[in-house]
Design a protein around this motif. Sequence first.
Motif, short mmCIF file in Angstrom:
data_model
loop_
_atom_site.label_atom_id
_atom_site.label_comp_id
_atom_site.label_asym_id
_atom_site.label_seq_id
_atom_site.Cartn_x
_atom_site.Cartn_y
_atom_site.Cartn_z
N SER A 55 0.83 -1.20 0.00
CA SER A 55 0.00 0.00 0.00
C SER A 55 0.86 1.25 0.00
N SER A 56 0.27 2.34 -0.46
CA SER A 56 1.00 3.61 -0.50
C SER A 56 1.31 4.14 0.89
N SER A 57 0.55 3.68 1.89
CA SER A 57 0.76 4.16 3.26
C SER A 57 1.62 3.22 4.09
N ALA A 58 2.15 2.16 3.47
CA ALA A 58 2.87 1.14 4.23
C ALA A 58 4.04 1.73 5.00
N ALA A 59 4.87 2.53 4.35
CA ALA A 59 6.06 3.07 5.02
C ALA A 59 5.67 4.00 6.14
N ARG A 60 4.67 4.86 5.91
CA ARG A 60 4.26 5.83 6.94
C ARG A 60 3.71 5.11 8.17
N LEU A 61 2.94 4.05 7.96
CA LEU A 61 2.36 3.34 9.09
C LEU A 61 3.35 2.42 9.78
N ALA A 62 4.25 1.83 8.99
CA ALA A 62 5.16 0.83 9.54
C ALA A 62 6.32 1.43 10.31
N ALA A 63 6.83 2.58 9.87
CA ALA A 63 8.06 3.12 10.46
C ALA A 63 7.99 3.28 11.97
N ALA A 72 6.06 -6.99 -0.35
CA ALA A 72 5.68 -5.90 -1.26
C ALA A 72 5.75 -6.39 -2.70
N PRO A 73 4.91 -5.87 -3.58
CA PRO A 73 4.96 -6.28 -4.99
C PRO A 73 6.29 -5.88 -5.62
N ASP A 74 6.68 -6.62 -6.62
CA ASP A 74 7.97 -6.39 -7.26
C ASP A 74 7.87 -5.24 -8.25
N VAL A 75 7.66 -4.04 -7.72
CA VAL A 75 7.62 -2.84 -8.54
C VAL A 75 8.60 -1.85 -7.94
N PRO A 76 9.16 -0.93 -8.77
CA PRO A 76 10.18 -0.01 -8.25
C PRO A 76 9.69 0.77 -7.04
N GLY A 77 10.46 0.73 -5.98
CA GLY A 77 10.19 1.54 -4.80
C GLY A 77 9.27 0.91 -3.78
N ALA A 78 8.49 -0.13 -4.15
CA ALA A 78 7.51 -0.69 -3.22
C ALA A 78 8.19 -1.31 -2.01
N ARG A 79 9.21 -2.15 -2.26
CA ARG A 79 9.90 -2.80 -1.16
C ARG A 79 10.80 -1.82 -0.43
N GLU A 80 11.40 -0.91 -1.18
CA GLU A 80 12.30 0.07 -0.56
C GLU A 80 11.58 0.96 0.44
N ALA A 81 10.27 1.13 0.27
CA ALA A 81 9.54 2.07 1.10
C ALA A 81 9.66 1.74 2.58
N VAL A 82 9.71 0.45 2.92
CA VAL A 82 9.83 0.07 4.32
C VAL A 82 11.18 -0.57 4.64
N ALA A 83 12.03 -0.70 3.63
CA ALA A 83 13.25 -1.49 3.80
C ALA A 83 14.16 -0.96 4.90
N GLY A 84 14.44 0.35 4.88
CA GLY A 84 15.39 0.88 5.86
C GLY A 84 14.96 0.61 7.28
N HIS A 85 13.68 0.84 7.60
CA HIS A 85 13.18 0.61 8.95
C HIS A 85 13.17 -0.88 9.27
N ALA A 86 12.78 -1.70 8.32
CA ALA A 86 12.69 -3.14 8.57
C ALA A 86 14.06 -3.75 8.81
N ILE A 87 15.05 -3.35 8.02
CA ILE A 87 16.40 -3.90 8.20
C ILE A 87 16.94 -3.55 9.58
N GLY A 88 16.76 -2.30 9.98
CA GLY A 88 17.23 -1.90 11.29
C GLY A 88 16.56 -2.69 12.40
N THR A 89 15.26 -2.95 12.26
CA THR A 89 14.54 -3.71 13.28
C THR A 89 15.05 -5.15 13.32
N LEU A 90 15.25 -5.76 12.17
CA LEU A 90 15.76 -7.13 12.14
C LEU A 90 17.13 -7.23 12.80
#
Length: 661
Positions: free
Chosen positions: A429-437, A462-480
């Motif tokens: 979703s377009s709001s995934a990064a805003r809600l997940a961070a 996230a779907p395999d489209v440009p930017g979709a996975r990156e939207a939450v990647a930075g926060h998710a990597i740090g959490t992992l």
Amino acid sequence: MFTGIDEVDWASLRHAYGSAEDVPGWLRALASADTAERATALDGMYGAVHHQGKVYDSTLACVPFLFALAAREEVPDRGGIVELLVSIGAQSTDREARARQAVCAGAEDFVPLAGDPDPAVRAAAAGALVRFLDEPARALALLRHRGRAEHDERVQVALTEALGLFVRRHPAHAGAAADLLGERSAPPYAPGLRLAALGQLALGAPGRLPADLVPTAVRLLRERSARRGHDPRPPGADTLVGRLRRLRPSDEEGSRLLRTLHTALGDRVAERTALLVGQLTSPDPVDRCNGVWMSAGLFRGWRGDHTGPVGLLGVQLHTDHDRLREAAASVLAELFALAVPAADDLHELVSARPDQWTHRWERCPPTLGPALKALARAGDPRAVPVLAQLLAGPAAPADLGYEIVHLGRAAAPLAPALRHRLGLIAPGSSSAARLAAPLLSAVGAVGDEDAVPEVLRLLSGAPDVPGAREAVAGHAIGTLESLGATARALPVLRTLLRTRHAAAAAGALWSADGDFRAVLPVLLREMREGDAPRRRRAAGQLARMGPDARAALPELRRAVRSGPARDRATAACALWHVGRDPGPVLPVLRAAWSEDPRTRVPIARCLTAMGPDAAPLRDLPASELAAVRRHRAPEGAFPAVGAIPEDEALLRLCRALPAGP
């Protein structure tokens, strides 16, 4: 008044929003008999013709007509017109210099205005005599004459402030003006006028101040408040200017008088603290409210023992005056750990007022209320049950997760609710990064390993489209990484090595399997080709790898030789961690420490890691500990809200380092 106005080609002139063809209508409306029409016109002048203090060619064209309006006694609200003229003429750079020249050309018009029947006009014209008349002796004589003839106390205060401006602008003639200020600082003058005189002496002639300045100022403030009575201001029109006036302190003059004293005292933190204590213990809630807002400036900008004033902010939370209580809660929310002396008061308010747990601005989602936010930021576990109730509700504030971070492991009971909310987020979703961070930040802070599947779902789902996975990647990597779970994410991490999160993904891969050979090429590519933030992230990962990253030494040596101080400092810290040679590192760190205060916290961490190798730079933390001003609060600037916890972290690091060379 408007002779020649139609001969000006207004359509070819510009203001902040384009063509100035609407300006003659505003000028004519300033003379209207209708109050709302005048307010709207003044709104237009400030909002477009003099937008944020700027000057345009249309501003210059307005000056003669504004002078003509100010001179006509039948025009209502001319005080605002004179204030506008003074503001236009006070500008002094580039095109603004032309505006000053235009107003100076009409300086003689301010002389009769200083004796106008309207006290608002007289007050606005007082400072204009000093700013625009080119004969200092004459300006001083006019101020002296007006001071003797004036019976309106607010105009007397304006004349006193004009005398202070004269002292600062004309040092060769300052003695006589300072004498007048000295007279006004003593009986039989009214307490407000005496406060004004003390503030102006503190700014321009501090040698003439009484030894007991702060007790005198507090006494005068209370005497003035006892005489002041209720706020006489009308509600004001529903315009920009009207709204701004309603947002001003209800005792704007009193606020200005005390703010002048705080400004003049500057780095004299003990005296400013004593002054604040006097304000915050005043019997008058308006004085206390002004003191609350002034405390924010002291806390943000200066170090010291703020325990007493912070405790008094907590006392204000028990008042029946909504504006005072809300101001105190808002300032406490900026203090983070420094708010601990008020924690009991915050908890009492939070317990008693569930209606204030959240705050909703018009057309905006809810946010955490300031009292609850302050309690959480202070790290007080009593915030946890309330946060749990909000998380269980249908509309938890979006920023709640970021505040949970300050509670750390004390917020572990919130873990199931955080996992549940993570599970409600659609990865694509377009709001995934805003809600997940914020939720990911909270999960990492509480150490909830059971949340790893949800984090991986967001990262890999996230779907395999440009930017979709990156939207939450930075926060998710740090959490992992904070949960020690990067090994489970290896396939997804490898897919991120060609994104803007490549450095974080590479660092996580190294954390998972220790294979530096697989990630070094990625980090070197980021160092060479990435933008500044990506280069800094890559250097930070190389520093974590230490000697395993020796192949990066040539690139790090190149990076420390050029670029902004922040980039050089990050590369220098990495250079030491990888090469363990302090020689090329120490000069870079010393230069960056002075050039960019933002580098000081990471440099202090690096000095801690360097141990004995840092000995030549130990004068830096020693000097920092001796400084009164916070490191992100340079003179003339108002630091950001986050400046306090960052500065307190720097002080802790500096105290842990051995002092001196």
